[in-house]
Design a protein around this motif. Structure first.
Motif, PDB file in Angstrom:
ATOM      1  N   ALA A   1       1.333   1.498  -3.638  1.00  0.00           N
ATOM      2  CA  ALA A   1       0.082   1.714  -4.378  1.00  0.00           C
ATOM      3  C   ALA A   1      -0.396   3.162  -4.298  1.00  0.00           C
ATOM      4  O   ALA A   1      -1.115   3.635  -5.189  1.00  0.00           O
TER       5      ALA A   1
ATOM      6  N   HIS B   1      -5.859   2.831   3.112  1.00  0.00           N
ATOM      7  CA  HIS B   1      -5.611   1.383   3.244  1.00  0.00           C
ATOM      8  C   HIS B   1      -4.401   1.167   4.155  1.00  0.00           C
ATOM      9  O   HIS B   1      -4.411   0.320   5.048  1.00  0.00           O
TER      10      HIS B   1
ATOM     11  N   GLU C   1       0.837  -1.213   0.000  1.00  0.00           N
ATOM     12  CA  GLU C   1       0.000   0.000   0.000  1.00  0.00           C
ATOM     13  C   GLU C   1       0.866   1.255   0.000  1.00  0.00           C
ATOM     14  O   GLU C   1       0.432   2.298  -0.508  1.00  0.00           O
TER      15      GLU C   1
ATOM     16  N   GLU D   1      -9.877  -1.628  -4.626  1.00  0.00           N
ATOM     17  CA  GLU D   1      -8.846  -2.016  -5.613  1.00  0.00           C
ATOM     18  C   GLU D   1      -9.506  -2.337  -6.955  1.00  0.00           C
ATOM     19  O   GLU D   1      -8.963  -1.998  -8.015  1.00  0.00           O
TER      20      GLU D   1
ATOM     21  N   GLU E   1      -5.614   4.861  -1.150  1.00  0.00           N
ATOM     22  CA  GLU E   1      -4.534   3.896  -0.892  1.00  0.00           C
ATOM     23  C   GLU E   1      -3.838   4.213   0.433  1.00  0.00           C
ATOM     24  O   GLU E   1      -3.445   3.314   1.172  1.00  0.00           O
TER      25      GLU E   1
END
Ligand SMILES: [Fe+2]
Ligand SMILES: [Fe+2]
Length: 232
Positions: free
Chosen positions: A53, A92, A50, A191, A89
């Protein structure tokens, strides 16, 4: 009223040109590296990946912002969508850091990988944004698969189904009784949304008409949670 997100788990963009084949090959190589490094340590895997990401959305938003300023043209909603992706992200990451703690070695990997990945992705986006978005689309296909594996670990009792972190309950508007399983479900849905957005952006750069409504920023998040520290 909270209801389990429904998403298509099977979406795969079939490569149609050299750019797509490069993007898919690069993604499979990184998948192999991640599988080798993390094996079944899904909490740790989520944290480290993450941190990576959350980079492409901000790079894409920055470069599109600058392009729109230079050309004095409308962004067709791209910038807000990409910024929401980066923020999402990061949420997350803020969620999984409550579930697992990275090792010192993983923290060093995160620092090193961020330097390399930010610069490499920035340069790639300058040269070929359609390949950059295709890579993210394929990354997100893999993320959906990884979170499905994480879900199976929880369902089969190999990972404890602990209570959902407070920040996750507020950001995704989950009930008080929510657990890690609920969190993994909503993260996987995010996602899948990033997957569809990035494949669509790459398609648009390839000259294919896309449905802008379908790729708007995800409406289910409470974005005020992202700025809680500022507001406190
Ligand atoms: Fe993510
Ligand atoms: Fe994602």
């Amino acid at each position: 009223m909270y209801s389990e997100p429904t998403i298509d788990l099977t979406v795969h963009h079939k490569p149609v040109n050299l750019s797509d084949r490069f993007a898919l090959g690069f993604t499979k190589l990184l998948r192999f590296c991640a599988d080798t490094f993390f094996a079944k340590r899904y909490g740790h895997r989520a944290i480290v990946l993450e941190t990576v990401a959350a980079v492409p959305g901000m790079v894409g938003a920055t470069l599109n912002h600058l392009k729109c300023l230079r050309r004095m043209q409308d962004d067709r909603g791209w910038i807000r969508t990409l910024m929401e992706e980066a923020e999402n992200e990061r949420m997350h990451l803020m969620t999984f850091i409550e579930v697992a703690k990275p090792t010192l070695f993983e923290r060093l990997v995160i620092v090193g990988v961020q330097w390399v990945f930010y610069i490499a992705f920035f340069l790639l986006y300058v040269v070929t944004p359609r390949t950059a978005h295709r890579i993210v689309g394929y990354f997100e296909e893999e993320a959906v698969i990884s979170y499905s594996h994480y879900l199976a670990e929880i369902d089969e009792g190999r990972s404890p189904n602990v209570p959902a972190p407070e920040i996750a309950k507020r950001y995704w508007k989950l009930p008080d009784t929510a657990t890690l399983r609920d969190v993994v479900l909503v993260v996987r849905a995010d996602e899948a949304h990033h997957r569809d957005v990035n494949h669509a952006f790459s398609n648009e750069l390839n000259g294919v008409a896309i449905d802008h409504q379908a790729i708007a920023p995800c409406p289910v998040h409470d974005e005020s949670v992202c700025i809680q520290k500022l507001a406190a």
